[in-house]
Enzyme design. Structure first.
Site, mmCIF file in Angstrom:
data_model
loop_
_atom_site.group_PDB
_atom_site.id
_atom_site.type_symbol
_atom_site.label_atom_id
_atom_site.label_comp_id
_atom_site.label_asym_id
_atom_site.label_seq_id
_atom_site.Cartn_x
_atom_site.Cartn_y
_atom_site.Cartn_z
ATOM 1 N N GLU A 137 33.581 29.016 62.341
ATOM 2 C CA GLU A 137 32.345 29.444 63.149
ATOM 3 C C GLU A 137 31.167 29.522 62.328
ATOM 4 O O GLU A 137 30.303 30.519 62.415
ATOM 5 C CB GLU A 137 32.817 31.144 63.623
ATOM 6 C CG GLU A 137 34.060 30.994 64.391
ATOM 7 C CD GLU A 137 34.415 32.279 65.144
ATOM 8 O OE1 GLU A 137 33.867 33.285 64.522
ATOM 9 O OE2 GLU A 137 35.304 32.309 65.923
ATOM 10 N N GLU B 66 43.375 27.836 68.730
ATOM 11 C CA GLU B 66 43.413 29.370 69.398
ATOM 12 C C GLU B 66 43.366 29.134 70.903
ATOM 13 O O GLU B 66 42.739 30.276 71.701
ATOM 14 C CB GLU B 66 42.172 30.094 68.930
ATOM 15 C CG GLU B 66 42.182 30.101 67.411
ATOM 16 C CD GLU B 66 40.818 30.945 66.812
ATOM 17 O OE1 GLU B 66 40.414 31.781 67.474
ATOM 18 O OE2 GLU B 66 40.502 30.648 65.700
#
Ligand code: HAH
Length: 332
Positions: free
Chosen positions: A134, A242
């Site tokens: 991220e 995910e």
């Protein structure tokens, strides 16, 4: 005991491994599902910096070691998640002795030592790492997320350093850049730029992790396909790292439902079917598909973005029974 449907990972054996994140507790509470349907495991929290390296001279490998032992015993792959992220860090990492911010060289040394220690510990057991998580900005003109102590203290080269340190510690591990909103066109293009730049510099990076925290309305199949195509054009592998499919649009904060509506379930089934058909189409480049949870009873979405609200985002219900969506992704 829930009745066992046909094994998901065995059905997908010719395409890609099927994974889920696990917790120390879920290794027990979800054991039957884990063994039967999943052949790749990711620690939801216990390989993150804070939990695994809580103080300068303290590593706590206990919980992650249990997961690795479980995976070995049962022949499962392990994905490593994650080495360098702006969240879930131990506060000491960024502090100097006076309680101020540490300097660049010291933080680079800490990063190197952390990566070397953790990655060497799991060398041969963890087959790939989400090296950086991220780092790309969600919106605005900046390429990188500005509110990250790694960026603030080290500068933008913290990313390539992390990959170089990881590769030095385990030259056989596959190294991933992992992010969310990865199919949203603006952020997708930034992730592409970042990874393209790394590849051009010769940084050891082998793949892009698409977190795929999606919902039953978003993103469009076209946007997902375009992201897969664009990332694949870089010559890297793609892992769906995910995956979950909330029954709520992200801005929908309603809390009145005690179970999903029939309409939500129907949409979710259709979406799962379409998404897995797309994944199968790209099985040459998509080399792992991991869910962020084994069943609807416990997932991070129980507390995000609304605390204490269920999102019913997975293939198995709160009783670990297969939802109709499971049969839909097994029809091919
Ligand atoms: C992911 N972030 C993380 O990669 C994972 O480690 C964590 O367990 C759950 C989700 C997604 C995310 C977030 O945490 C906050 C805002 C947006 C997206």
């Amino acid at each position: 005991m829930a009745e066992l449907a046909q094994s998901l990972y065995r059905k997908y054996a010719g395409h890609f491994p099927i994974g889920t994140c696990v917790s120390p507790r879920s290794l027990e509470t979800h054991k039957e599902l884990l063994l039967h349907h999943y052949n790749s495991l990711t620690s939801e929290n216990h390989m993150k910096f804070g939990p695994i390296h809580p103080a300068p001279d303290t590593y706590n490998f206990t919980e992650a070691d249990r997961l690795v032992a479980f995976a070995k015993e049962h022949g499962k792959l392990v994905r490593g998640h994650t080495l360098v992220w702006h969240n879930q860090n131990a506060p000491w990492v960024f502090q100097d002795a006076a309680g101020g911010l540490v300097d660049r060289d010291t933080l680079l040394k800490r990063m190197e030592e952390h990566i070397r220690t953790v990655v060497s510990h799991y060398r041969g057991s963890v087959y790939c790492w989400d090296v950086v998580n991220e780092a790309v900005a969600d919106s605005g003109p900046e390429l990188l997320r500005q509110k990250s102590p790694w960026l603030e203290i080290i500068g933008p080269d913290f990313i390539e350093k992390a990959f170089e340190f990881t590769h030095a510690a385990d030259p056989d591990a596959l190294l991933f850049y992992n992010d969310y909103n990865e199919s949203q066109p603006d952020k997708r293009d930034k992730i592409y730029q970042l990874v393209k730049g790394l590849k051009e510099k010769g940084v050891p990076i082998h793949g892009i992790g698409l977190q795929a925290h999606w919902n039953i309305y978003w993103p469009s199949l076209d946007d997902i396909r375009a992201a897969i195509e664009l990332y694949a054009s870089l010559g890297v592998q793609l892992h769906v790292t995910e995956l979950d499919l909330s029954v709520f649009a992200f801005d929908d904060r309603r809390t009145d439902l005690s179970e999903p509506t029939a309409e939500m379930m129907e949409l979710q089934e259709e979406r799962f079917e379409q998404i897995f058909a797309l994944f199968r189409e790209y099985a040459g480049v998509i080399t792992n598909v991991t869910f962020w949870g084994a069943a609807d009873d416990t997932t991070w979405l129980d507390n995000f973005p609304v605390r204490g609200r269920k999102n019913w985002p997975l293939l198995f219900d709160t009783q670990h029974r297969p939802k109709p969506a499971l049969a839909r992704i097994m029809q091919f």
